[in-house]
Design an enzyme around this catalytic site. Structure first.
Site, mmCIF file in Angstrom:
data_model
loop_
_atom_site.group_PDB
_atom_site.id
_atom_site.type_symbol
_atom_site.label_atom_id
_atom_site.label_comp_id
_atom_site.label_asym_id
_atom_site.label_seq_id
_atom_site.Cartn_x
_atom_site.Cartn_y
_atom_site.Cartn_z
ATOM 1 C CE LYS A 129 -3.635 4.726 0.174
ATOM 2 N NZ LYS A 129 -2.293 4.566 0.726
ATOM 3 C CG ASP A 161 -1.889 1.179 1.136
ATOM 4 O OD1 ASP A 161 -2.844 1.096 0.336
ATOM 5 O OD2 ASP A 161 -1.664 2.208 1.818
ATOM 6 C CE1 TYR A 206 0.649 7.763 2.849
ATOM 7 C CE2 TYR A 206 1.049 5.537 2.076
ATOM 8 C CZ TYR A 206 0.223 6.465 2.663
ATOM 9 O OH TYR A 206 -1.036 6.090 3.076
ATOM 10 C CG HIS A 222 -4.321 9.709 0.033
ATOM 11 N ND1 HIS A 222 -2.960 9.632 -0.064
ATOM 12 C CD2 HIS A 222 -4.600 9.301 1.292
ATOM 13 C CE1 HIS A 222 -2.442 9.193 1.076
ATOM 14 N NE2 HIS A 222 -3.423 8.993 1.913
HETATM 15 N N1 LIG Z 1 -5.615 6.191 3.156
HETATM 16 C C1 LIG Z 1 -5.148 6.901 4.160
HETATM 17 O O1 LIG Z 1 -5.497 8.063 4.367
HETATM 18 C C2 LIG Z 1 -4.162 6.279 5.109
HETATM 19 C C3 LIG Z 1 -3.909 6.881 6.339
HETATM 20 C C4 LIG Z 1 -3.023 6.250 7.219
HETATM 21 C C5 LIG Z 1 -2.414 5.055 6.852
HETATM 22 N N2 LIG Z 1 -2.659 4.507 5.626
HETATM 23 C C6 LIG Z 1 -2.000 3.246 5.213
HETATM 24 O O2 LIG Z 1 -2.135 2.296 6.259
HETATM 25 C C7 LIG Z 1 -0.843 1.829 6.635
HETATM 26 C C8 LIG Z 1 -0.815 1.484 8.108
HETATM 27 O O3 LIG Z 1 -1.153 2.609 8.886
HETATM 28 P P1 LIG Z 1 -0.161 3.255 9.964
HETATM 29 O O4 LIG Z 1 1.233 2.930 9.627
HETATM 30 O O5 LIG Z 1 -0.526 4.658 10.111
HETATM 31 O O6 LIG Z 1 -0.626 2.519 11.307
HETATM 32 P P2 LIG Z 1 -0.543 1.029 11.839
HETATM 33 O O7 LIG Z 1 -0.072 0.096 10.796
HETATM 34 O O8 LIG Z 1 -1.831 0.786 12.518
HETATM 35 O O9 LIG Z 1 0.556 1.150 12.979
HETATM 36 C C9 LIG Z 1 1.900 1.392 12.683
HETATM 37 C C10 LIG Z 1 2.615 1.438 14.031
HETATM 38 O O10 LIG Z 1 2.522 0.149 14.642
HETATM 39 C C11 LIG Z 1 3.809 -0.331 14.963
HETATM 40 N N3 LIG Z 1 3.748 -1.781 14.806
HETATM 41 C C12 LIG Z 1 3.705 -2.503 13.666
HETATM 42 N N4 LIG Z 1 3.599 -3.814 13.926
HETATM 43 C C13 LIG Z 1 3.566 -3.943 15.275
HETATM 44 C C14 LIG Z 1 3.478 -5.035 16.155
HETATM 45 N N5 LIG Z 1 3.390 -6.275 15.693
HETATM 46 N N6 LIG Z 1 3.495 -4.790 17.498
HETATM 47 C C15 LIG Z 1 3.571 -3.523 17.962
HETATM 48 N N7 LIG Z 1 3.659 -2.439 17.188
HETATM 49 C C16 LIG Z 1 3.672 -2.642 15.840
HETATM 50 C C17 LIG Z 1 4.736 0.389 13.997
HETATM 51 O O11 LIG Z 1 6.030 0.525 14.533
HETATM 52 P P3 LIG Z 1 7.354 -0.105 13.823
HETATM 53 O O12 LIG Z 1 7.389 0.376 12.417
HETATM 54 O O13 LIG Z 1 8.439 0.426 14.693
HETATM 55 O O14 LIG Z 1 7.186 -1.605 13.927
HETATM 56 C C18 LIG Z 1 4.076 1.767 13.942
HETATM 57 O O15 LIG Z 1 4.414 2.510 15.102
HETATM 58 C C19 LIG Z 1 0.093 2.978 6.244
HETATM 59 O O16 LIG Z 1 1.441 2.570 6.136
HETATM 60 C C20 LIG Z 1 -0.522 3.406 4.941
HETATM 61 O O17 LIG Z 1 -0.112 2.539 3.903
HETATM 62 C C21 LIG Z 1 -3.524 5.103 4.759
#
Ligand SMILES: NC(=O)c1ccc[n+]([C@@H]2O[C@H](COP(=O)([O-])OP(=O)(O)OC[C@H]3O[C@@H](n4cnc5c(N)ncnc54)[C@H](OP(=O)(O)O)[C@@H]3O)[C@@H](O)[C@H]2O)c1
Length: 309
Positions: free
Chosen positions: A76, A42, A47, A107
């Site tokens: 996106k 994704d 980004y 997005h």
């Molecule tokens: N469409 C949109 O508007 C939108 C908005 C936000 C996000 N997104 C997409 O969704 C993806 C995920 O969202 P996000 O990165 O914001 O949040 P997330 O995946 O819910 O959380 C990421 C956080 O969780 C930690 N983490 C990952 N695996 C873990 C585990 N097994 N145990 C504990 N902590 C863990 C990561 O740290 P470490 O990296 O240190 O492991 C980071 O701090 C994004 O990368 C993006 O592609 C899209």
């Protein structure tokens, strides 16, 4: 495990989100994640790391680690490019070194001042408020998305951060129906009405921020992480899994795709190991009871305006 979209294409139920990944770490993270089994990535123009993803994917394809048809690549359209859909998509394809995308998403349902194709600016006015473009309708943007499908540049098109009203509208004006709505959803922000509305109308929901953003969103937005929740910790103990695995499994069992981000190889492995157990109905119901209607991704912090207000 894959979800069949409304046009017959299949999207792997788990993908790797690449927001906030360091450019210099990208190559190793992408190569390692492919070795672990990730096939769905994704991305987003916003980004600012599509070129690094593209280089890593090119290496994986050239070395035979994976075939293009096995991959599912999403990116996106940024808010500042709503008036330039075709050029923006071509710019992303070039950076990603691909000749087609599996999925292209709008997005956010808002057009903002154009800052140059692919530059993904979020211009603020003198008062520090996002400069919103009021001349482009979302229908016009969608027509550009549909054209991308006709041109063969994109297999599926979809929306992101659309509520029920906007999703309904898109269903009404679209000739090519949105295949996906990517929204924030996790145990503290379950959004059952929106998820069920989309699914009822053939739109697959992808859960962004599926771990509630964990430490990253606590640092960026000061939010509370569901990974610390005592009920979820209890379930992790019961199933001999980690809280993150329970949370991702819950997402998959409600028929959403999940796209957790991690920059740690051991967590990439952990997050992918969610297919060897199943949460019982009573535990799905227990998780339902801890919903807080709590958004953790809060771009208002940068935009001087709360678009969800
Ligand atoms: N469409 C949109 O508007 C939108 C908005 C936000 C996000 N997104 C997409 O969704 C993806 C995920 O969202 P996000 O990165 O914001 O949040 P997330 O995946 O819910 O959380 C990421 C956080 O969780 C930690 N983490 C990952 N695996 C873990 C585990 N097994 N145990 C504990 N902590 C863990 C990561 O740290 P470490 O990296 O240190 O492991 C980071 O701090 C994004 O990368 C993006 O592609 C899209």
């Amino acid at each position: 495990m894959a979800i069949t979209l409304n046009n017959g294409f299949k999207m792997p139920a788990i993908g790797l989100g690449v927001w906030r990944m360091e450019k210099k770490e990208m190559r190793d993270l992408i190569i390692n994640s492919i070795k672990i089994g990730y096939r769905h990535f994704d991305c987003a123009a916003d980004y600012q790391n599509e070129a690094e993803v593209g280089e890593a994917l090119a290496e994986a394809l050239q070395t035979g680690l994976v075939k293009r048809e096995e991959l599912f690549i999403t990116t996106k359209l940024w808010n500042s490019d709503h008036g330039h859909v075709i050029e923006a998509c071509k710019d992303s394809l070039k950076k990603l070194q691909l000749d087609y995308l599996d999925l292209y998403l709008i997005h956010f349902p808002v057009a903002t001042k154009h800052t140059g194709v692919g530059t993904t600016g979020s211009s603020l006015d003198d008062e520090g408020v996002l400069e919103i473009d009021t001349t482009i309708t979302l229908e016009t943007t969608w027509r550009g998305m549909e054209e991308l499908v006709s041109m063969g540049l994109v297999r599926s098109i979809g929306i992101s951060n659309y509520d029920i009203f906007l999703t309904r509208d898109c269903l009404a004006y679209s000739k090519v129906k949105p295949a996906v709505n990517q929204i924030e959803t996790h145990p503290y922000f379950q959004r059952d009405s929106l998820v069920k509305f989309c699914q009822k109308h053939g739109i697959c929901v992808t859960a962004h921020t599926p771990l509630g953003g964990a430490v990253a969103n606590t640092e960026w937005f000061g939010t509370v992480s569901c990974l610390e929740d005592p009920v979820l910790k209890g379930l992790a103990e019961k199933y001999k899994k980690t809280v993150a695995q329970v949370v991702l499994r819950w997402g998959i069992q409600r028929n959403t795709a999940v796209i957790p981000k991690s920059s740690k190889v051991e967590r990439l492995e952990e997050n992918f190991q969610v297919f060897d157990f199943k949460l019982a109905e009573e535990d799905m119901a227990l998780i339902k009871s801890i919903d807080r209607a709590y958004r953790t991704n809060q771009p208002a912090k940068f935009w001087g305006i709360n678009l969800y207000a």
